[in-house]
Design a protein around this motif. Sequence first.
Motif, PDB file in Angstrom:
ATOM      1  N   THR A   1      55.965 152.864  14.524  1.00 50.38           N
ATOM      2  CA  THR A   1      55.758 151.438  14.748  1.00 50.38           C
ATOM      3  C   THR A   1      56.831 150.887  15.683  1.00 50.38           C
ATOM      4  O   THR A   1      56.544 150.078  16.581  1.00 50.38           O
ATOM      5  N   LEU A   2      58.065 151.327  15.486  1.00 47.30           N
ATOM      6  CA  LEU A   2      59.168 150.914  16.349  1.00 47.30           C
ATOM      7  C   LEU A   2      58.912 151.341  17.788  1.00 47.30           C
ATOM      8  O   LEU A   2      59.100 150.555  18.734  1.00 47.30           O
ATOM      9  N   LEU A   3      58.464 152.586  17.973  1.00 52.72           N
ATOM     10  CA  LEU A   3      58.180 153.089  19.307  1.00 52.72           C
ATOM     11  C   LEU A   3      57.085 152.267  19.979  1.00 52.72           C
ATOM     12  O   LEU A   3      57.206 151.881  21.150  1.00 52.72           O
ATOM     13  N   ASN A   4      56.010 151.989  19.245  1.00 50.65           N
ATOM     14  CA  ASN A   4      54.914 151.188  19.796  1.00 50.65           C
ATOM     15  C   ASN A   4      55.382 149.777  20.162  1.00 50.65           C
ATOM     16  O   ASN A   4      55.008 149.222  21.201  1.00 50.65           O
ATOM     17  N   TRP A   5      56.205 149.204  19.309  1.00 52.87           N
ATOM     18  CA  TRP A   5      56.716 147.845  19.530  1.00 52.87           C
ATOM     19  C   TRP A   5      57.581 147.790  20.784  1.00 52.87           C
ATOM     20  O   TRP A   5      57.448 146.887  21.617  1.00 52.87           O
ATOM     21  N   LEU A   6      58.457 148.766  20.956  1.00 53.59           N
ATOM     22  CA  LEU A   6      59.343 148.778  22.106  1.00 53.59           C
ATOM     23  C   LEU A   6      58.609 149.093  23.405  1.00 53.59           C
ATOM     24  O   LEU A   6      59.022 148.652  24.482  1.00 53.59           O
TER      25      LEU A   6
ATOM     26  N   GLY B   1      55.397 148.312  23.938  1.00 52.48           N
ATOM     27  CA  GLY B   1      54.400 147.285  24.230  1.00 52.48           C
ATOM     28  C   GLY B   1      52.981 147.784  24.182  1.00 52.48           C
ATOM     29  O   GLY B   1      52.034 147.080  24.572  1.00 52.48           O
ATOM     30  N   GLU B   2      52.773 148.999  23.692  1.00 52.22           N
ATOM     31  CA  GLU B   2      51.422 149.548  23.553  1.00 52.22           C
ATOM     32  C   GLU B   2      51.425 150.592  22.438  1.00 52.22           C
ATOM     33  O   GLU B   2      52.477 151.083  22.031  1.00 52.22           O
ATOM     34  N   GLU B   3      50.241 150.931  21.964  1.00 53.14           N
ATOM     35  CA  GLU B   3      50.145 151.884  20.850  1.00 53.14           C
ATOM     36  C   GLU B   3      50.112 153.298  21.409  1.00 53.14           C
ATOM     37  O   GLU B   3      49.054 153.863  21.671  1.00 53.14           O
ATOM     38  N   ILE B   4      51.285 153.886  21.555  1.00 52.74           N
ATOM     39  CA  ILE B   4      51.360 155.249  22.057  1.00 52.74           C
ATOM     40  C   ILE B   4      51.500 156.268  20.937  1.00 52.74           C
ATOM     41  O   ILE B   4      51.385 157.465  21.158  1.00 52.74           O
ATOM     42  N   GLN B   5      51.761 155.801  19.714  1.00 45.89           N
ATOM     43  CA  GLN B   5      51.792 156.663  18.549  1.00 45.89           C
ATOM     44  C   GLN B   5      50.969 156.043  17.437  1.00 45.89           C
ATOM     45  O   GLN B   5      51.042 154.839  17.178  1.00 45.89           O
ATOM     46  N   ARG B   6      50.169 156.878  16.759  1.00 51.96           N
ATOM     47  CA  ARG B   6      49.364 156.407  15.642  1.00 51.96           C
ATOM     48  C   ARG B   6      50.261 156.091  14.450  1.00 51.96           C
ATOM     49  O   ARG B   6      51.257 156.769  14.219  1.00 51.96           O
ATOM     50  N   VAL B   7      49.931 155.044  13.706  1.00 53.35           N
ATOM     51  CA  VAL B   7      50.720 154.669  12.530  1.00 53.35           C
ATOM     52  C   VAL B   7      49.822 154.597  11.311  1.00 53.35           C
ATOM     53  O   VAL B   7      48.617 154.409  11.406  1.00 53.35           O
ATOM     54  N   GLN B   8      50.435 154.764  10.138  1.00 53.02           N
ATOM     55  CA  GLN B   8      49.735 154.634   8.864  1.00 53.02           C
ATOM     56  C   GLN B   8      50.574 153.793   7.922  1.00 53.02           C
ATOM     57  O   GLN B   8      51.766 153.577   8.147  1.00 53.02           O
ATOM     58  N   GLY B   9      49.936 153.345   6.859  1.00 56.38           N
ATOM     59  CA  GLY B   9      50.638 152.554   5.858  1.00 56.38           C
ATOM     60  C   GLY B   9      51.469 153.431   4.938  1.00 56.38           C
ATOM     61  O   GLY B   9      51.613 154.626   5.141  1.00 56.38           O
ATOM     62  N   ILE B  10      52.048 152.807   3.918  1.00 58.64           N
ATOM     63  CA  ILE B  10      52.864 153.531   2.953  1.00 58.64           C
ATOM     64  C   ILE B  10      52.224 153.446   1.585  1.00 58.64           C
ATOM     65  O   ILE B  10      51.380 152.599   1.328  1.00 58.64           O
TER      66      ILE B  10
ATOM     67  N   HIS C   1      54.728 166.144  15.206  1.00 54.79           N
ATOM     68  CA  HIS C   1      55.497 166.997  16.101  1.00 54.79           C
ATOM     69  C   HIS C   1      56.477 166.114  16.866  1.00 54.79           C
ATOM     70  O   HIS C   1      56.337 164.906  16.903  1.00 54.79           O
ATOM     71  N   ARG C   2      57.467 166.727  17.459  1.00 56.18           N
ATOM     72  CA  ARG C   2      58.418 165.980  18.269  1.00 56.18           C
ATOM     73  C   ARG C   2      57.842 165.760  19.658  1.00 56.18           C
ATOM     74  O   ARG C   2      57.227 166.666  20.235  1.00 56.18           O
ATOM     75  N   GLU C   3      58.051 164.569  20.197  1.00 55.62           N
ATOM     76  CA  GLU C   3      57.474 164.259  21.506  1.00 55.62           C
ATOM     77  C   GLU C   3      58.342 163.248  22.247  1.00 55.62           C
ATOM     78  O   GLU C   3      58.928 162.347  21.652  1.00 55.62           O
ATOM     79  N   LEU C   4      58.429 163.418  23.565  1.00 52.86           N
ATOM     80  CA  LEU C   4      59.238 162.561  24.416  1.00 52.86           C
ATOM     81  C   LEU C   4      58.332 161.631  25.215  1.00 52.86           C
ATOM     82  O   LEU C   4      57.323 162.063  25.782  1.00 52.86           O
ATOM     83  N   PHE C   5      58.694 160.347  25.252  1.00 54.46           N
ATOM     84  CA  PHE C   5      57.907 159.338  25.953  1.00 54.46           C
ATOM     85  C   PHE C   5      58.780 158.595  26.955  1.00 54.46           C
ATOM     86  O   PHE C   5      59.971 158.368  26.714  1.00 54.46           O
ATOM     87  N   LEU C   6      58.181 158.172  28.051  1.00 50.75           N
ATOM     88  CA  LEU C   6      58.850 157.329  29.035  1.00 50.75           C
ATOM     89  C   LEU C   6      58.396 155.897  28.803  1.00 50.75           C
ATOM     90  O   LEU C   6      57.212 155.578  28.920  1.00 50.75           O
TER      91      LEU C   6
END
Length: 372
Positions: free
Chosen positions: A216-221, A223-232, A245-250
């Motif tokens: 969620t933090l990654l998507n927020w920073l 400005g788009e949904e680049i990682q899927r999120v789920q609830g708790i 998996h580990r992944e690097l984003f620009l």
Amino acid sequence: MNRETVELTKYGWNQHWQSLMDSMQDPNKPLVPGRVTAQYSKQYRIITETGEKTAAVTGKYEYEALSRSDFPAVGDWILVEPLQGEARAVIHRLLPRATAMTRKEAGSVPDEQVIAANTDTVFIVSALNQDFNVRKIERYLIAVWESGSQPVVLLTKADLCDDPDEYVSQVVSSAPGVPVHAVSSVLDQGKEDISPYLMPGHTVAITGSSGAGKSTLLNWLSGEEIQRVQGIREEDARGRHTTTHRELFLLPGGAIMVDTPGMRELQLWDSAGGWGETFSDIEELAGLCRFHDCRHESEAGCAVQQALDDGTLDPGRFTNYKKTEKELAYLAKKENSASKRQKEHGRPHSSKSRRDRRAGGYSFSNDGYDYD
């Protein structure tokens, strides 16, 4: 400067890496640089000066690797041979790392697993819900300080907490010299505190427990949904898996961010320096004890016990100090035993000092990440 070089510069390539590559080149077989952007078991996704490719290590590389930590990890710079006419490449060499956050691999045999390589900053993410745990944050701090990266603690989901400042104060007292920020993607609060770390070409890794809000933090920073999120899960505030998996984003602003899966437990690895940095306040007190070999139990003139008695040292923090000290001592003893056994069988042990390791993280299915 040509367009290809500019593209790699966006992913952190600079004169330091260029010099290392030049020193490692084989004049009879010139290789090109690339950076590992994702890892799937024995396959990698990389970025090179001619674009994105899939890659695998050579047979010689795999044969000569002494341990899991000799293989590339996300964030590593590598020297590769692109396959002509294909979107594939072969990895021949690994450039020595500037930094590496590692953990002990799950299992009975002591081995190192790399979480992220060549990071400048690591965001330790902890949610302000039932899963908040200062002692767990201290464990992450040990690993990050040891890596050579700058730790930053982000307390996410501040919208779920009546008094985020109280939690910030708790972490500040247990994290000497570490920036601590409370943020909320729901309320869009705290982004201005994070932005100074997100400089172009600057690599930031996100780590923490599942459900802490890393994706969620990654998507927020971004400005788009680049990682899927789920609830708790409501009953215990623990997260369901999102990142597997580990992944690097620009990111749009030019920062490079590495997202990692949540971990069930961060088992420490070769982290004496990071341990001392994390508990620097207690180490300073220990230096004031009357006896240099003070165990901080019932000895006369113990400055640590005095701090516990007068309330300036949190008993829970001191307990974690002693617990992690014993854990690291046990690991060192176990690793030394494994080294002796390997030498007796004529095979050199692969463990080296942090600065000398060629290491990387070789991704097997049972890697200790929280996929439940």
